[in-house]
Design a protein around this motif. Structure first.
Motif, PDB file in Angstrom:
ATOM      1  N   VAL A 248       0.852  -1.199   0.000  1.00  0.00           N
ATOM      2  CA  VAL A 248       0.000   0.000   0.000  1.00  0.00           C
ATOM      3  C   VAL A 248       0.883   1.243   0.000  1.00  0.00           C
ATOM      4  N   PRO A 249       0.805   2.089  -1.012  1.00  0.00           N
ATOM      5  CA  PRO A 249       1.636   3.288  -1.049  1.00  0.00           C
ATOM      6  C   PRO A 249       1.395   4.185   0.167  1.00  0.00           C
ATOM      7  N   GLY A 250       2.475   4.540   0.854  1.00  0.00           N
ATOM      8  CA  GLY A 250       2.381   5.475   1.966  1.00  0.00           C
ATOM      9  C   GLY A 250       2.071   4.847   3.309  1.00  0.00           C
ATOM     10  N   LEU A 251       1.708   3.544   3.338  1.00  0.00           N
ATOM     11  CA  LEU A 251       1.327   2.930   4.615  1.00  0.00           C
ATOM     12  C   LEU A 251       2.538   2.760   5.527  1.00  0.00           C
ATOM     13  N   VAL A 252       3.697   2.465   4.964  1.00  0.00           N
ATOM     14  CA  VAL A 252       4.919   2.379   5.768  1.00  0.00           C
ATOM     15  C   VAL A 252       5.175   3.708   6.466  1.00  0.00           C
ATOM     16  N   ALA A 253       5.038   4.782   5.706  1.00  0.00           N
ATOM     17  CA  ALA A 253       5.280   6.103   6.279  1.00  0.00           C
ATOM     18  C   ALA A 253       4.277   6.427   7.387  1.00  0.00           C
ATOM     19  N   LEU A 254       3.022   6.021   7.215  1.00  0.00           N
ATOM     20  CA  LEU A 254       2.014   6.261   8.245  1.00  0.00           C
ATOM     21  C   LEU A 254       2.395   5.556   9.550  1.00  0.00           C
ATOM     22  N   LEU A 256       5.411   4.639  10.484  1.00  0.00           N
ATOM     23  CA  LEU A 256       6.586   5.303  11.050  1.00  0.00           C
ATOM     24  C   LEU A 256       6.206   6.610  11.736  1.00  0.00           C
ATOM     25  N   PHE A 257       5.277   7.340  11.137  1.00  0.00           N
ATOM     26  CA  PHE A 257       4.811   8.586  11.747  1.00  0.00           C
ATOM     27  C   PHE A 257       4.159   8.311  13.098  1.00  0.00           C
ATOM     28  N   THR A 258       3.273   7.325  13.142  1.00  0.00           N
ATOM     29  CA  THR A 258       2.610   6.991  14.401  1.00  0.00           C
ATOM     30  C   THR A 258       3.614   6.478  15.420  1.00  0.00           C
ATOM     31  N   THR A 259       4.632   5.753  14.948  1.00  0.00           N
ATOM     32  CA  THR A 259       5.675   5.264  15.847  1.00  0.00           C
ATOM     33  C   THR A 259       6.405   6.418  16.516  1.00  0.00           C
ATOM     34  N   PHE A 260       6.769   7.424  15.723  1.00  0.00           N
ATOM     35  CA  PHE A 260       7.470   8.575  16.301  1.00  0.00           C
ATOM     36  C   PHE A 260       6.579   9.314  17.297  1.00  0.00           C
ATOM     37  N   ASN A 261       5.310   9.460  16.962  1.00  0.00           N
ATOM     38  CA  ASN A 261       4.393  10.116  17.886  1.00  0.00           C
ATOM     39  C   ASN A 261       4.263   9.333  19.186  1.00  0.00           C
ATOM     40  N   ASN A 262       4.281   7.999  19.082  1.00  0.00           N
ATOM     41  CA  ASN A 262       4.216   7.187  20.288  1.00  0.00           C
ATOM     42  C   ASN A 262       5.487   7.305  21.116  1.00  0.00           C
ATOM     43  N   LEU A 263       6.615   7.553  20.439  1.00  0.00           N
ATOM     44  CA  LEU A 263       7.852   7.807  21.169  1.00  0.00           C
ATOM     45  C   LEU A 263       7.685   9.033  22.060  1.00  0.00           C
ATOM     46  N   VAL A 264       7.045  10.058  21.516  1.00  0.00           N
ATOM     47  CA  VAL A 264       6.779  11.264  22.300  1.00  0.00           C
ATOM     48  C   VAL A 264       5.714  10.985  23.366  1.00  0.00           C
ATOM     49  N   SER A 379       3.034  -3.511  17.263  1.00  0.00           N
ATOM     50  CA  SER A 379       4.381  -3.818  17.745  1.00  0.00           C
ATOM     51  C   SER A 379       5.330  -2.656  17.497  1.00  0.00           C
ATOM     52  N   VAL A 380       5.338  -2.167  16.260  1.00  0.00           N
ATOM     53  CA  VAL A 380       6.279  -1.110  15.900  1.00  0.00           C
ATOM     54  C   VAL A 380       5.932   0.200  16.604  1.00  0.00           C
ATOM     55  N   GLU A 381       4.640   0.547  16.591  1.00  0.00           N
ATOM     56  CA  GLU A 381       4.230   1.820  17.167  1.00  0.00           C
ATOM     57  C   GLU A 381       4.409   1.839  18.680  1.00  0.00           C
ATOM     58  N   LEU A 382       4.007   0.753  19.346  1.00  0.00           N
ATOM     59  CA  LEU A 382       4.090   0.732  20.803  1.00  0.00           C
ATOM     60  C   LEU A 382       5.506   0.533  21.308  1.00  0.00           C
ATOM     61  N   ALA A 383       6.385  -0.028  20.470  1.00  0.00           N
ATOM     62  CA  ALA A 383       7.766  -0.213  20.906  1.00  0.00           C
ATOM     63  C   ALA A 383       8.423   1.114  21.240  1.00  0.00           C
TER      64      ALA A 383
END
Length: 470
Positions: A248-254, A256-264, A379-383
């Motif tokens: 899916v185009p752009g889904l990887v980026a979505l 990753l974006f949510t992952t960074f926000n979860n880091l914050v 997994s990726v986002e909550l990590a």
């Protein structure tokens, strides 16, 4: 969020094999089944949240250590992240109700184990956070809470299975409303339970409610065929999840974006309760969380009523922009009303963000791999959250809080953060919000945002056609 131009998505990819029994189509009957599952999930989530909130309150009151609460909160996020793909694989390879029954059973056993430790060892031995018994006790409760999260992955795929395409965003809004009601109820009763009854009776109540949820779930009928077996497939099917995501185009980026926000967001997970417990008693703090939990109900209700608009991708980013602004301002002064208002508004916009991400994935990801995609994304986002939670606990306790309590720190930051006993935590919140704000602005102008928006618009509705022989 930029990435190379992807190969155009196959327009037939979102269409999936039959998963409904012969003669069953998505409509009023399947929606009714979804609502029954949603109601049962409310009971289960109330119980899990009730005990987890109570554990966090109890641990802080016994230890007065933000590091202890950071480790507890971060541990929950870490193990939920580690097992996300495994849970998603289970969801894809078993009927959704079977997964939910298994989840409730394991949770009940775990809570019973924690109750046994309480009876055998007593509160005094368990309350010493420097002892192994404290961490064993919290770890057993953590197992129950982590396994309970398996239900949320199953519920997300159940929305796709049972709810027609044109009502899916509103169904996701109902999920947010249920989560809000759960948060509202449990935050009130967790504080009151710990303050008035103690942790022992709180454990007993959690065990009883978990048993009730399991008994209520057993007679519910979810119309679904057995998933077709995947020979030789691993329990942690990372490859299947990644293949579905990269298609899916752009889904990887979505993600990753949510992952960074979860880091914050991990910063808020670690420090929001300690900040609140500096302003309120534990009983009052529980009530505050219950009142502000109405924001979840309001936000989820608005999504259930009006949907997410034509472009849920844009909605997701705009909501995160609002979250960032709230994070920068809700502790700018040590005023109880400002903190309460900020939390209420934060909770009111969270359901739209959650529903938008769910709706996007339910449309563009094939149903047969949705469990793995939801699990992998989890997994990726909550990590990211436990990483920041583990880091910010000691940084806040040993560096920022002492600095802001010093004369130098107060004089340097009084113009921005005013005076008070929790200005070190307030400084951390403001920095985290500023980082998130910049990230969202960058995402809104990125190429992957435009690609994912186009992929969502072009994807045909999920098809659940066919018969048992398919």
């Amino acid at each position: 969020m930029d990435e190379p131009d992807p190969v155009p998505a196959d327009p037939a990819a979102p269409q999936v094999e039959a998963h409904l029994p012969p003669g069953v189509t998505r409509g009023p009957e399947t929606v009714r089944a979804f609502r029954q599952v949603l109601g049962n999930t409310l009971v289960a989530n109330v119980t899990s949240s009730y005990l987890w909130f109570a554990l966090t309150f109890w641990a802080y009151l016994e230890t007065r250590s933000v590091m202890a609460t950071a480790i507890i909160g971060g541990g929950y996020m870490l193990f939920t992240a580690v097992f996300g793909t495994f849970f998603g694989t289970l969801v894809d390879r078993h009927r959704k109700k079977q997964v939910m029954v298994m989840s409730s059973t394991v949770t009940l056993v775990a809570y019973a184990g924690s109750g046994g430790l309480w009876l055998l060892l007593g509160e005094d031995r368990l309350a010493d956070w420097g002892s192994a018994w404290f961490w064993l006790f919290t770890g057993v409760i953590l197992v129950g809470g982590v396994v309970e999260s398996l239900r949320n992955i199953a519920l997300s795929t159940t929305v796709t299975l049972l709810v027609p395409e044109d009502g899916r965003d509103k169904a996701n809004g109902l999920v947010g409303t249920v989560q809000g009601i759960s948060f509202m109820i449990t935050s009130v009763f967790s504080g009151l339970s710990v303050g008035l009854l103690g942790m022992g009776w709180t454990l007993a109540i959690a065990m009883a409610l978990t048993g009730v949820a399991l008994l209520h779930l057993l007679p519910i009928t979810v119309p679904e065929l057995d998933p077709e077996p995947e020979e030789g497939g691993p329990h942690f099917d990372f490859r299947g999840a990644i293949t579905a995501i990269t298609a899916v185009p752009g889904l990887v980026a979505l993600i990753l974006f949510t992952t960074f926000n979860n880091l914050v967001s991990g910063v808020y997970i670690a420090l929001m309760d300690p900040y609140g417990l500096e302003l309120f008693s534990v009983e009052a703090w529980g009530i505050v969380l219950g009142v502000t939990g109405l924001g979840f109900v309001v936000g989820g209700g608005l999504v259930a009523r009006f949907g997410l608009g034509r472009n849920p991708v844009r909605t997701l980013l705009l909501v995160n922009l609002a979250i960032a602004l709230l994070g920068m301002t809700f502790t700018v002064r040590e005023w109880a009303w400002l903190y309460v208002l900020g939390i209420f508004l934060f909770m009111a916009v969270i359901p739209a963000a959650e529903a938008a991400e769910q709706t996007i994935m339910q449309r563009v990801v094939p149903f047969r791999t949705q469990g793995r995609v939801f699990g992998f994304a989890q997994s990726v986002e909550l990590a990211a959250s436990p990483i920041s939670a583990f880091l910010i606990g000691p940084i806040a306790e040993f560096a920022l809080i002492p600095y802001m309590e010093s004369e130098e720190g107060r004089d340097s930051w009084r113009w921005l953060l005013g005076d008070g006993d929790a200005r070190g935590i307030a400084l951390v919140f403001m920095i985290a919000g500023a980082i998130m704000f910049v990230t969202v602005l960058v995402a809104l102008t990125s190429a992957p945002y435009r690609r994912l928006s186009a992929a969502y618009a072009d994807a045909p509705p999920q098809q659940l056609e066919g018969a048992a022989s398919d």
